[in-house]
Design an enzyme around this catalytic site. Structure first.
Site, short mmCIF file in Angstrom:
data_model
loop_
_atom_site.label_atom_id
_atom_site.label_comp_id
_atom_site.label_asym_id
_atom_site.label_seq_id
_atom_site.Cartn_x
_atom_site.Cartn_y
_atom_site.Cartn_z
CG HIS B 46 2.56 7.67 -3.97
ND1 HIS B 46 3.34 8.19 -2.97
CD2 HIS B 46 1.75 8.66 -4.40
CE1 HIS B 46 3.02 9.47 -2.82
NE2 HIS B 46 2.05 9.77 -3.66
CD GLU B 68 5.41 6.22 -1.12
OE1 GLU B 68 4.59 6.52 -1.94
OE2 GLU B 68 5.57 6.85 -0.05
CG ASN B 423 -3.22 -32.49 -6.16
OD1 ASN B 423 -2.53 -33.20 -5.44
ND2 ASN B 423 -4.52 -32.38 -6.04
#
Lengths: 148, 687
Positions: B46, B68, B423
């Site tokens: 918001h 929202e 990795n």
């Protein structure tokens, strides 16, 4: 470009300095400070006209020899030699001049466009020609000189 | 109104909120019932919406608005949180991040539209049948009737997200059913009937797609038939029985979907049209970006200028203010103290001044310090995505997030750490099956730990995976010709591991999207060394490996050796100095034009700084005895010939400024005690 700039302002203050016999002007709004000559540390691998760097209140500022830049014969340092520190956009740079003479007020009507008088590559560096009391002052465009 | 002054605030806050959204989403995925986290997510979204609206970033506003809506439905328990839903929300965050990045570089949100994300969001809503939305162009397209089909709606346009959901359901052994329902032509209250049908469907499964859209059906904007895709544990028979028991239904066609179908045939001829549309859209975008370029360049400067900031704890500023106050008082005291009459008091004041400047220095450094948390923050999300990609279960445990590093270091360590983490995920941790076989826990663990140790900060990336097989490294090194067979055999364990850091060295058998291209560890090493740090590896076969990054606390101040070259003074970073020698000039040999010295049977090339730095009037050429500073240049040693050594000093590194960037051999400048400038030598670039 130069023409439009000239007519943009009413009256502006310029600092007049000399290199040999010639007189030059810089817009005072671009000047941070004017300093006496101090120890310059040479920086290797830079163009000839970059004399080196100085310490200006904790900041490292490169210094340019204007005589070398303009291909004028080099001069001995004297009591009158000054470093003018300019701030152009984000870049600070010091400029070594023979002598700082005076400040002048110039209006749009007392500045002539350089291109009509000088027809060379150097006219790029020149922003206009000012006339004060019968003397001629070349107004420099430092943004062009340090190629911003 | 000119909003540029608020741009920086917007960028910072938007970044903060996106980051917090990232964290909260990860939490909610683990614990979907946590209402507090959900509220937090809602608030952040918001706030972003509000901020973007104020700044006039309409695309961001639209996206967050749709987010929202979905969040709202979740809060009202209308939509259940699933992993797919979280995926879509993450996609939204990525889009938001891109918008913010665009704001950073161009001061505008850019021309990119994330329609697919918005469509996905809306579909989540529609499929749960709650909030109405105007259909996007894609849906409109898909509604154009195709005459030769028996039932128009049976031809479904399935987007990536739905496809994914269907595939996922099938993978999990849940049925995905395509159900076309045709109502009686005499049916009066079509939408009411449809509502009953939806309710029935939802009792037994989840509707992931409906054609026409749910709200169109509710508004009676459909003929007499509609098609839905339902995922359910029940099979088609039950649906057939249940649906046929509802009145006013002409026909129910149920077909089971397979993974194959939704990838190809469903799209059929519509694909062509979609493709054309897409192309048109693309070129349009290109044009708009091109047009946007010139006007952006000016804005770019503005944005850049505001970009580099540090948020400072107000307490730290207070400390600074206090110290400055003390400094001024001390200065006044010094002015009033006569050295000849009151030497004692004078020296006391000087000592006090020394203490203040030291404190001041520390405090200013602290202002520049940022907790590593700002970098670590984004890793949980990254690990989540990687674990999904690789099909591994990975748990990331982080500690020491509050450890602080200089801002300049923080900005740089993100990439190396990402490399190392990837990795570990890809090479380090074994697949689930392998781990089971080895009797390890299915969940692979990666520990990311930061802590301070003296003047250094250590960051460790440790995994409990397979460890590094040095035999494999040796074999690969021989194969690629980096070392000879004999040399490889004579190598110590540690030396073999060091091979990993060679450019373009990779032992991965296959190249994955994550790693195996061999452009990883050498980059990590170079970057860390640039920052004045080191990388070390510890490994144990079958138990895992640990990468340790050691970084200096700050880059701004370090110990240096001051030397004279001719009349000039230069600083050499102490960290890179190996030893200093006095050497007889006649003992300098020349090998192929390169001057070398023989140092304990090692051939070390030497460089005369006076030559490299073009120093005038240096007398080192005529000297019988040479002062040679041996420095480490990566793994190699190089000797630097100087005229004389001045001594060790703590220096503050300063940049040479924009005008003099990228000068060879120089790392910057520093101001000496006498106020003059000395240049700092960049040991790595000197030859």
């Amino acid at each position: 470009m130069a023409d439009s700039q000239i007519h943009e302002f009413e009256t502006r203050q310029f600092i007049v300095f000399s290199l040999g016999e010639e007189r030059f002007g810089i817009d005072s709004l671009k000047i941070t400070t004017i300093d006496r000559m101090k120890t310059i540390t040479r920086v290797p691998k830079t163009p000839d006209y970059i004399k080196g760097v100085i310490n200006l209140r904790g900041d490292i500022i490169p210094v340019m020899d204007l005589r070398a830049k303009f291909n004028l014969p080099l001069a001995e340092e004297t009591e009158d030699t000054r470093i003018i520190i300019l701030k152009l956009e984000e870049i600070s740079i010091g400029v070594i001049v023979d002598q700082v003479i005076q400040t002048i007020q110039l209006g749009g009507e007392s500045i002539e466009s350089a291109s009509s008088l000088i027809n060379s590559a150097a006219s790029d560096y020149i922003f206009g020609i000012g006339k004060v009391d019968g003397e001629i002052v070349t107004l420099l465009n430092f943004e062009k000189i340090i190629k911003l | 109104m000119d909003m540029s002054q608020y741009l920086q605030i917007f960028i910072e806050e938007a970044n903060e909120h996106v980051q917090s959204l990232n964290q909260c989403l990860l939490q909610i995925e683990k614990d979907p019932e946590d209402k507090k986290v959900l509220n937090e997510i809602f608030r952040s979204a918001h706030t972003i919406k509000g901020m973007a609206g104020t700044m006039g970033f309409t695309k961001m506003t639209k996206l967050t608005h749709d987010m929202e809506n979905v969040l709202h439905s979740i809060r009202n328990d209308e939509i259940k949180i699933t992993s797919d839903l979280v995926d879509v929300l993450f996609k939204c965050l990525d889009a938001l991040e891109n918008y913010v990045n665009s704001v950073v570089t161009t001061a505008g949100e850019g021309d990119k539209e994330y329609n697919n994300v918005i469509v996905s969001l809306n579909q989540i809503l529609e499929n749960k049948g709650t909030i109405s939305h105007s259909p996007t162009s894609k849906e409109l397209n898909s509604q154009t009737p195709v005459e030769n089909d028996k039932y128009i709606t049976a031809r479904l346009d399935i987007d990536e997200f739905e496809q994914h959901a269907v595939n996922k359901a099938i993978d999990m052994g849940i049925n995905a059913l395509k159900i076309t329902i045709v109502l009686n032509k005499g049916c009066l209250l079509k939408s009411a009937r449809a509502f009953i049908l939806f309710q029935t469907l939802e009792r037994y499964g989840e509707i992931i797609k409906s054609q026409p859209l749910v709200q169109d059906i509710e508004d009676e904007k459909f003929d007499f038939e509609f098609t839905v895709i339902v995922v359910s544990k029940e099979d088609g028979k039950l649906f057939s029985k249940e649906l046929n028991s509802i009145a006013e239904i002409e026909e129910v066609i149920i077909s089971k979907m397979s993974k194959y179908e939704d990838e190809g045939s469903v799209h059929s001829e519509k694909e062509k049209k979609a493709e054309v549309d897409f192309k048109a859209g693309e070129s349009l975008e290109e044009v708009t970006t091109k047009q946007a370029v010139p006007q952006d360049t000016t804005k770019q400067n503005v944005a850049r200028k505001t970009q580099r900031t540090v948020r400072v704890d107000i307490d730290r500023l207070d400390v600074l203010m206090n110290l400055i106050g003390e400094l001024i008082i001390t200065k006044t005291r010094l002015e009033g103290t006569d050295i000849t009459t009151k030497p004692q008091e004078y020296h006391e004041t000087l000592e006090y001044l020394d203490r203040i400047t030291t404190n001041l220095n520390d405090s200013v450094m602290k202002v520049r310090m940022v907790p590593v948390e700002t970098v670590f923050n984004r890793f949980p999300r990254m690990i989540r995505d990687i674990s999904k990609d690789l099909g591994k279960e990975i748990e990331l445990v982080m500690s020491g997030e509050e450890t602080e590093l200089d801002r300049t270091v923080i900005d740089e360590i993100g990439d190396p750490l990402i490399h190392l983490l990837r990795n570990s995920c890809d090479h380090g941790l074994e697949s689930i099956a392998k781990r089971k076989q080895l009797g390890k826990s299915e969940v692979g663990k990666i520990n990311l730990k930061a802590y301070q140790s003296g003047n250094y900060v250590i960051i460790e990336v440790a995994d409990d995976g397979a460890g590094i097989n040095t035999e494999k490294i040796r074999a690969k090194a021989i194969e690629t010709g980096i070392v000879s067979r004999e040399a490889a055999a004579a190598m110590s364990q540690q030396d073999a591991i060091e091979l990993l850091f060679m450019p373009s060295f990779s032992t991965a058998d296959k190249v994955t999207g994550l790693s195996g291209r061999g452009v990883g560890l050498d980059v990590v090493k170079t970057k860390i060394e640039q920052l004045g740090g080191t990388v070390e590896v510890e490994t144990s076969i079958g138990k895992g490996s640990k990468f340790m990054i050691k970084l200096p606390l700050t880059l701004a101040i370090y110990q240096a050796l001051l030397v004279n070259v001719g009349t000039e003074k230069y600083a050499i970073p102490l960290g890179s100095i190996y030893q200093i020698y006095n050497w007889q000039a006649q003992d300098v040999k020349t090998v192929q034009g390169q001057e070398v010295i023989l140092l304990r049977n090692m051939v070390v090339p030497i460089t005369r700084l006076a030559n490299s730095l073009e120093v005038p009037n240096s007398d080192s050429k005529s000297q019988k005895q040479l002062k040679i500073v041996i420095v480490r240049k990566g793994e190699k040693l190089t000797g630097l010939v100087v005229d004389s050594v001045i001594g060790q000093q703590e220096i503050v590194i300063k940049s040479l400024g924009k005008l003099l960037t990228g000068i060879k051999y120089l790392a910057g400048a520093t101001i000496l005690g006498d106020g003059n400038v000395a240049l700092i030598i960049d040991v790595n670039s000197i030859t």
